[in-house]
Design a protein around this motif. Structure first.
Motif, PDB file in Angstrom:
ATOM      1  N   LYS A  18      50.196  -2.803  12.826  1.00  0.00           N
ATOM      2  CA  LYS A  18      50.787  -4.127  12.243  1.00  0.00           C
ATOM      3  C   LYS A  18      51.093  -4.006  10.703  1.00  0.00           C
ATOM      4  CE  LYS A  18      49.983  -7.632  15.512  1.00  0.00           C
ATOM      5  NZ  LYS A  18      49.561  -8.890  16.043  1.00  0.00           N
ATOM      6  N   SER A  19      52.013  -4.692   9.960  1.00  0.00           N
ATOM      7  CA  SER A  19      52.137  -4.550   8.329  1.00  0.00           C
ATOM      8  C   SER A  19      51.490  -5.650   7.979  1.00  0.00           C
ATOM      9  CB  SER A  19      53.776  -4.550   8.124  1.00  0.00           C
ATOM     10  OG  SER A  19      53.613  -4.535   6.734  1.00  0.00           O
ATOM     11  N   ASP A  20      50.177  -5.754   8.242  1.00  0.00           N
ATOM     12  CA  ASP A  20      49.203  -6.879   7.578  1.00  0.00           C
ATOM     13  C   ASP A  20      47.988  -6.427   6.928  1.00  0.00           C
ATOM     14  OD1 ASP A  20      48.011  -6.547   9.870  1.00  0.00           O
ATOM     15  OD2 ASP A  20      48.280  -8.361  10.797  1.00  0.00           O
ATOM     16  N   ARG A  23      46.736  -2.754   6.206  1.00  0.00           N
ATOM     17  CA  ARG A  23      47.738  -1.771   6.497  1.00  0.00           C
ATOM     18  C   ARG A  23      49.098  -1.948   5.815  1.00  0.00           C
ATOM     19  NH1 ARG A  23      46.994   2.786   9.826  1.00  0.00           N
ATOM     20  NH2 ARG A  23      45.418   2.476  11.470  1.00  0.00           N
ATOM     21  N   SER A  24      49.103  -3.051   5.118  1.00  0.00           N
ATOM     22  CA  SER A  24      50.574  -3.502   4.502  1.00  0.00           C
ATOM     23  C   SER A  24      51.071  -2.580   3.239  1.00  0.00           C
ATOM     24  CB  SER A  24      50.620  -5.219   4.154  1.00  0.00           C
ATOM     25  OG  SER A  24      49.526  -5.332   3.100  1.00  0.00           O
ATOM     26  N   SER A  25      49.988  -1.887   2.817  1.00  0.00           N
ATOM     27  CA  SER A  25      50.265  -1.141   1.810  1.00  0.00           C
ATOM     28  C   SER A  25      51.000   0.276   2.342  1.00  0.00           C
ATOM     29  CB  SER A  25      49.081  -0.628   1.064  1.00  0.00           C
ATOM     30  OG  SER A  25      48.092   0.012   1.925  1.00  0.00           O
ATOM     31  N   ALA A  28      55.334  -0.500   6.201  1.00  0.00           N
ATOM     32  CA  ALA A  28      56.503  -1.535   5.635  1.00  0.00           C
ATOM     33  C   ALA A  28      56.799  -2.476   6.428  1.00  0.00           C
ATOM     34  CB  ALA A  28      57.565  -0.643   5.090  1.00  0.00           C
ATOM     35  N   HIS A  30      56.163  -5.974   6.017  1.00  0.00           N
ATOM     36  CA  HIS A  30      55.406  -7.117   5.829  1.00  0.00           C
ATOM     37  C   HIS A  30      56.260  -8.382   5.911  1.00  0.00           C
ATOM     38  CE1 HIS A  30      51.720  -9.330   5.283  1.00  0.00           C
ATOM     39  NE2 HIS A  30      52.288  -9.787   4.141  1.00  0.00           N
ATOM     40  N   PRO A  31      56.065  -9.509   6.637  1.00  0.00           N
ATOM     41  CA  PRO A  31      54.751  -9.508   7.565  1.00  0.00           C
ATOM     42  C   PRO A  31      55.123  -9.260   9.015  1.00  0.00           C
ATOM     43  CG  PRO A  31      55.767 -11.663   7.090  1.00  0.00           C
ATOM     44  CD  PRO A  31      56.683 -10.752   6.365  1.00  0.00           C
ATOM     45  N   ASP A  32      56.368  -9.242   9.321  1.00  0.00           N
ATOM     46  CA  ASP A  32      56.702  -9.105  10.832  1.00  0.00           C
ATOM     47  C   ASP A  32      56.947  -7.782  11.309  1.00  0.00           C
ATOM     48  OD1 ASP A  32      59.941 -10.702  10.474  1.00  0.00           O
ATOM     49  OD2 ASP A  32      59.049  -8.876   9.286  1.00  0.00           O
ATOM     50  N   CYS A  69      61.134  -1.979   8.533  1.00  0.00           N
ATOM     51  CA  CYS A  69      59.560  -1.491   9.111  1.00  0.00           C
ATOM     52  C   CYS A  69      59.729   0.124   8.750  1.00  0.00           C
ATOM     53  CB  CYS A  69      59.370  -1.662  10.676  1.00  0.00           C
ATOM     54  SG  CYS A  69      57.986  -1.115  11.219  1.00  0.00           S
ATOM     55  N   ASN A  72      55.799   3.291   4.029  1.00  0.00           N
ATOM     56  CA  ASN A  72      55.815   3.520   2.514  1.00  0.00           C
ATOM     57  C   ASN A  72      55.556   4.669   2.007  1.00  0.00           C
ATOM     58  OD1 ASN A  72      56.560   0.588   2.291  1.00  0.00           O
ATOM     59  ND2 ASN A  72      54.348  -0.175   2.317  1.00  0.00           N
TER      60      ASN A  72
END
Length: 267
Positions: A18-20, A23-25, A28, A30-32, A69, A72
């Motif tokens: 998940k992008s949260d 891991r969000s860095s 790609a 975020h958030p869903d 998604c 990055n």
């Protein structure tokens, strides 16, 4: 005498990323946004399977879910990364040469050699899920200049034939390794023979869709097998529109892989 291992779909490493949070860095969307990955070989958190095949270290069957998604921008060194797109659209940005922004649709594929150092980002910017298979391999020579090549496989005109996509074949994308990637989309009842370059080579066979008898083993969708110490591998197609990826490579002397084979493969 030939050697073989079989990896059924349920035996692969299945991850949802998940992008949260932290891991969000990297992931790609975020958030869903989230990525689902099925790994044939040990990769990141999944360490319960086979540690590669020859110079191949990653065979990831991945889906990017959600607009925006993907991955990055991130660096690689001395890895060759191939991606084969089957659905949706992949926007690939990389720093090879003067830099490239590429949009790949179903049937498109690329070979990105990070070499002495390269960065790339891979995104699904459309609402449709993007499905690709990623192949990572060690290069024959370290610290080569980064490079990027791409091409298209037209399944409408290249059915019922084993078509080389990567390697030294006519029209195939070049790679700095004794390795060839081929694709076979075929109809039920067809038979094919794949001759190996030498007894020192092996093939990893992945069935993306459909069903095939590979030598004496029936493989269904997302099943795979590795075969080496053989001169030829025979395919009998059992369903229409069966889609098979074949990776042939020199079986390098790797003690980690040899130990896994000794413990898991019937000789």
């Amino acid at each position: 005498m030939s050697h073989q291992f079989i990896i059924r779909n349920e035996e692969r490493g299945h991850d949802m990323i998940k992008s949260d949070g932290s891991r969000s860095s990297y992931i790609a969307g975020h958030p869903d946004g989230f990525v689902t990955r099925a790994s044939s070989f040990n990769f990141h958190e999944y360490q319960g399977g086979r540690p590669g095949f020859g110079p191949v270290r990653v065979f990831g069957d991945e889906v990017f879910h959600g607009t925006g998604c993907g991955y990055n921008m991130h660096p690689h060194h001395n890895f060759v990364i191939c991606a084969f797109v089957f659905a949706g659209e992949l926007t690939h940005i990389n720093t090879a040469g003067g830099g490239t922004v590429d949009r790949l649709a179903a049937g498109d594929y690329y070979v990105f050699s990070a070499g002495s150092g390269g960065k790339h980002s891979e995104l699904s910017v459309t609402p449709e899920d993007m499905h690709a298979i990623y192949l990572w391999l060690l290069p024959k020579q370290l610290y080569l200049p980064p490079s990027y090549h791409r091409a298209h496989f037209d399944f409408r005109t290249r059915r019922n034939a084993i078509v080389q996509l990567v390697g030294d074949g006519d029209g195939a994308l070049p790679v700095d390794q004794d390795l060839r990637v081929s694709r076979l989309i075929a109809d039920s009842g067809k038979s094919f023979a794949y001759p190996l370059r030498s007894v020192s080579h092996g093939v990893y066979v992945f069935v993306r869709e459909g069903s095939v008898r590979c030598d004496t083993t029936v493989l269904n969708a997302r099943d795979s097998t590795g075969i080496w110490n053989a001169s030829t591998v025979d395919f009998e197609i059992l369903e229409d529109d069966t889609d098979v990826i074949v990776v042939e490579t020199l079986m390098i002397d790797d003690t980690i892989q040899q130990k896994w084979e000794h413990d898991h493969v019937h000789h």
